[in-house]
Design an enzyme around this catalytic site. Structure first.
Site, mmCIF file in Angstrom:
data_model
loop_
_atom_site.group_PDB
_atom_site.id
_atom_site.type_symbol
_atom_site.label_atom_id
_atom_site.label_comp_id
_atom_site.label_asym_id
_atom_site.label_seq_id
_atom_site.Cartn_x
_atom_site.Cartn_y
_atom_site.Cartn_z
ATOM 1 N N ASP A 253 43.039 12.500 -73.368
ATOM 2 C CA ASP A 253 43.711 13.672 -72.805
ATOM 3 C C ASP A 253 45.170 13.427 -72.423
ATOM 4 O OD1 ASP A 253 42.895 12.026 -70.739
ATOM 5 O OD2 ASP A 253 42.308 13.654 -69.395
ATOM 6 N N GLU B 53 40.656 1.513 -79.841
ATOM 7 C CA GLU B 53 42.072 1.152 -79.728
ATOM 8 C C GLU B 53 42.365 -0.277 -80.174
ATOM 9 O OE1 GLU B 53 41.188 4.527 -76.939
ATOM 10 O OE2 GLU B 53 40.247 2.571 -77.331
ATOM 11 N N HIS C 160 42.085 10.078 -63.092
ATOM 12 C CA HIS C 160 41.020 9.464 -63.881
ATOM 13 C C HIS C 160 41.628 8.444 -64.845
ATOM 14 C CE1 HIS C 160 42.682 12.543 -66.501
ATOM 15 N NE2 HIS C 160 42.092 11.946 -67.526
ATOM 16 N N HIS C 161 40.796 7.600 -65.399
ATOM 17 C CA HIS C 161 41.180 6.539 -66.337
ATOM 18 C C HIS C 161 42.080 5.480 -65.691
ATOM 19 C CE1 HIS C 161 39.227 8.618 -69.478
ATOM 20 N NE2 HIS C 161 40.234 9.237 -70.048
ATOM 21 N N GLY D 156 45.478 -15.880 -84.291
ATOM 22 C CA GLY D 156 44.109 -16.296 -84.598
ATOM 23 C C GLY D 156 43.036 -15.516 -83.864
ATOM 24 N N ASP E 80 30.897 -13.507 -90.701
ATOM 25 C CA ASP E 80 30.007 -12.571 -90.016
ATOM 26 C C ASP E 80 30.322 -12.458 -88.528
ATOM 27 O OD1 ASP E 80 29.186 -15.218 -89.765
ATOM 28 O OD2 ASP E 80 27.044 -14.757 -89.770
ATOM 29 N N ASN F 76 26.919 -16.720 -92.507
ATOM 30 C CA ASN F 76 26.326 -18.028 -92.204
ATOM 31 C C ASN F 76 25.811 -18.073 -90.767
ATOM 32 O OD1 ASN F 76 28.774 -18.105 -90.916
ATOM 33 N ND2 ASN F 76 29.664 -19.649 -92.259
ATOM 34 N N GLY G 24 26.909 -17.376 -87.686
ATOM 35 C CA GLY G 24 27.547 -17.988 -86.525
ATOM 36 C C GLY G 24 29.048 -18.093 -86.656
ATOM 37 N N GLU H 279 34.320 -22.367 -84.730
ATOM 38 C CA GLU H 279 34.063 -22.899 -83.391
ATOM 39 C C GLU H 279 33.058 -24.048 -83.449
ATOM 40 O OE1 GLU H 279 36.037 -21.822 -81.399
ATOM 41 O OE2 GLU H 279 36.486 -19.735 -81.805
#
Length: 564
Positions: free
Chosen positions: A30, A53, A116-117, A414, A442, A469, A471, A475
């Site tokens: 709004d 967003e 609001h928001h 990254g 994935d 795979n 995962g 990491e």
């Protein structure tokens, strides 16, 4: 004569059109609805509605990479704060984005009105202050007469510095009248110090011409600062061996006889690292030296041999020259160089023999390295390859690009999940010119999958290779733990969900080489919507480069604190 008038929103729309924007990304709320009404009045700009967003910010990132500049519109606080991560990434990656948030009514603060928001307190500057940290310019438009100056300044800064900027437009101003936008130049050239340029060229030419085995290395900042053509001219004037840093892949033709591969410290292309690191002088043009691009600072770059040409500064051993634009420096240096192919001759002794193409075995389970070869074989000069953060970096970087094929990676920031929105933005900017091919893991896909529905909504036809795979593989190789496992999805089946009653997306799951070949053939022929090929890959099947790179980055992350 009475001067022509327009609304604030229409003024902004005209400015966006003048700088070459044809699509803008928006999530309505709004605080920005009246502004969006005004933008819709401009028939030369197309509204692109995003699912959220954050994805909008990534779409702006991809659009700016292809188009040179992008624009995004969100509502206040709940919208702006959702997008701030993507805008920070665009700042890190040198991408001009005009990012606009609707703002509170100008009466809210003076009349002590909670809204609001927001945070539930009458203080409404927090979003502006946050965006000041991740943009090159941030301003709130709360007075109509300030709007033209602040809009023009924001656009000027974005184009001049190749960074995102932030505008907050009070919701009760967007539809009010002000003078129409004149047609004027909004970008200024980089400051130039002629004496510094001449001295930098003289010094660099002397060092390089006196070197025995010099090399050139392309860096990622060549593109935002429009210096790829001059870098090619310099390379051909010298005859040196030419490498690219990992985030600069695609900025130098890979079929060029002087190209020797990707310089990435210990995970460089075969033979490339040895030639670069043994050189007695190396010119890096537009580089970024971070823990990621140097494999945990293990690249052997000697500062006494390093000539570093940045966007506006040239650093040589013991001397620095400011206000020296990168393309001017490279172009002028090319005219001063002597031919010397010693480093290229040295590389020929290391150059690996061409790989023999392996036969397709229809029922053989998929391996990552075999997938890379199939993707490589399907690429054409009218395509762009986007590689998501993760093992897709390494797979994309190992892919040999035909001349003209674009390559995109977000290595400085990254942020996993970036590539889905970036695929949307890039595909829109290049519709009818390039087809996008994306490599996405994935784990990354799960963060931003909704935007595939936007790709379907606007009839875009990228080909997405979804590497399943189960995962976060990148990491795992840096630091493993149970948190790197994820819930499996029916990724190919999601396309039917997003298609609903009118979409033209196509998805398939493949687990063998024969199925992959058939899927690629069908994807290349598919039009009117995206193709998603879900690849079932073993969790421990990753590139050897990721294994070594991950251990070195982990060592930097885990270094104990130094006292004092």
């Amino acid at each position: 004569m009475k001067p022509a008038t327009t609304t604030l929103g229409s003024y902004l729309a005209t400015r966006l059109e003048q700088i070459g924007i044809r699509h803008y990304f928006a999530v309505p709320g709004d605080y920005n609805l009246v502004l969006l009404d005004q933008l819709l009045e401009n028939e030369n700009l197309e509204f692109i509605g995003c699912c959220n967003e954050l994805n909008l910010g990534y779409a702006c990132d991809g659009y700016a990479r292809a188009n040179g500049v992008a624009a995004g519109f969100v509502t206040f606080s709940v919208g702006g704060l959702s997008a701030i991560n993507a805008i920070a990434g665009a700042y890190a990656e040198d991408l001009p984005i005009i990012f606009v948030s609707g703002g509170p009514n100008t009466n809210a603060g003076p009349e002590n009105r909670p809204l609001h928001h927001t945070l539930g307190e009458v203080r409404y500057r927090y979003q502006l202050e946050m965006f000041r940290e991740v943009t090159a310019y941030a301003a709130s438009i709360e007075h109509l007469e300030d709007a033209p100056e602040k809009i023009d300044r924001a656009i000027h800064v974005a184009l001049r510095h190749r960074k995102p900027v932030y505008l907050e437009i009070a919701c009760n101003l967007a539809g009010l009248d002000l003078p129409a936008a004149p047609n004027q130049q909004l970008a200024a050239p980089v400051p130039l110090d002629e004496a510094a340029l001449d001295a930098a060229v003289e010094n660099a030419a002397e060092r390089l011409n006196n070197a025995v085995k010099p090399v050139l290395v392309a860096g990622v900042k060549l593109r935002p600062w429009d210096a790829t053509k001059e870098f090619l001219e310099l390379a051909e004037a010298t005859g040196y061996a030419v490498a690219v840093m990992p985030n600069a892949k695609g900025l130098f033709p890979e079929n060029h006889p002087q190209y020797i591969g990707t310089y990435w410290g210990p995970v460089s292309s075969p033979g490339c690292g040895e030639v670069v690191e043994s050189a007695d002088a190396y010119l890096f043009a537009g580089p970024t030296f971070t823990d990621y691009t140097t494999a945990g600072y293990t690249a052997l770059i000697n500062s006494n041999k390093l000539l570093e040409a940045g966007p506006e500064r040239v650093k040589l051993p013991g001397q620095s020259y400011n206000n020296v634009p990168l393309p001017l420096f490279l172009g002028k240096l090319a005219g001063r160089m002597k031919k010397n192919d010693t480093s290229l001759t040295a590389f020929e002794r290391f150059r690996p023999a061409p790989e023999q193409e392996e036969d397709i075995v229809a029922d053989r389970p998929l391996l990552t390295r075999r997938v890379v070869k199939r993707v490589e074989k399907m690429l054409t000069p009218d395509m762009a390859l986007i590689a998501e953060t993760g093992d897709s970096w390494f797979n994309g970087i190992k892919t040999k690009l035909p001349e003209g094929t674009a390559f995109e990676i977000q290595m400085q920031y990254g942020s996993i999940g970036w590539s889905v929105g970036a695929t949307l933005g890039y595909a829109l900017a290049e519709r009818g010119k390039r087809r996008v091919v994306s490599l996405i893991g994935d784990g990354s896909f799960q963060l931003t999958a909704q935007e595939v529905s936007t790709i379907i909504r606007y009839g875009l036809d990228p080909i997405i290779f979804l590497i399943n795979n189960r995962g976060y593989t990148i990491e795992v190789e840096i630091h493993d733990g149970p948190y790197n496992l994820i819930k499996n999805w029916d990724y190919a089946g999601l396309i039917d969900v997003f298609n609903a009653e009118d979409g033209k997306g196509w998805g398939v799951r493949v687990s063998t080489e024969g199925e992959l070949d058939a899927a690629i053939a069908k994807a290349l022929a598919h039009t009117g919507g995206p193709s998603l090929i879900e690849l079932t890959i073993d969790r421990d099947d990753c590139s050897k480069e990721l294994l070594e790179w991950g251990s070195r980055v982990a060592a930097v992350n885990g270094a104990p604190p130094k006292l004092g």
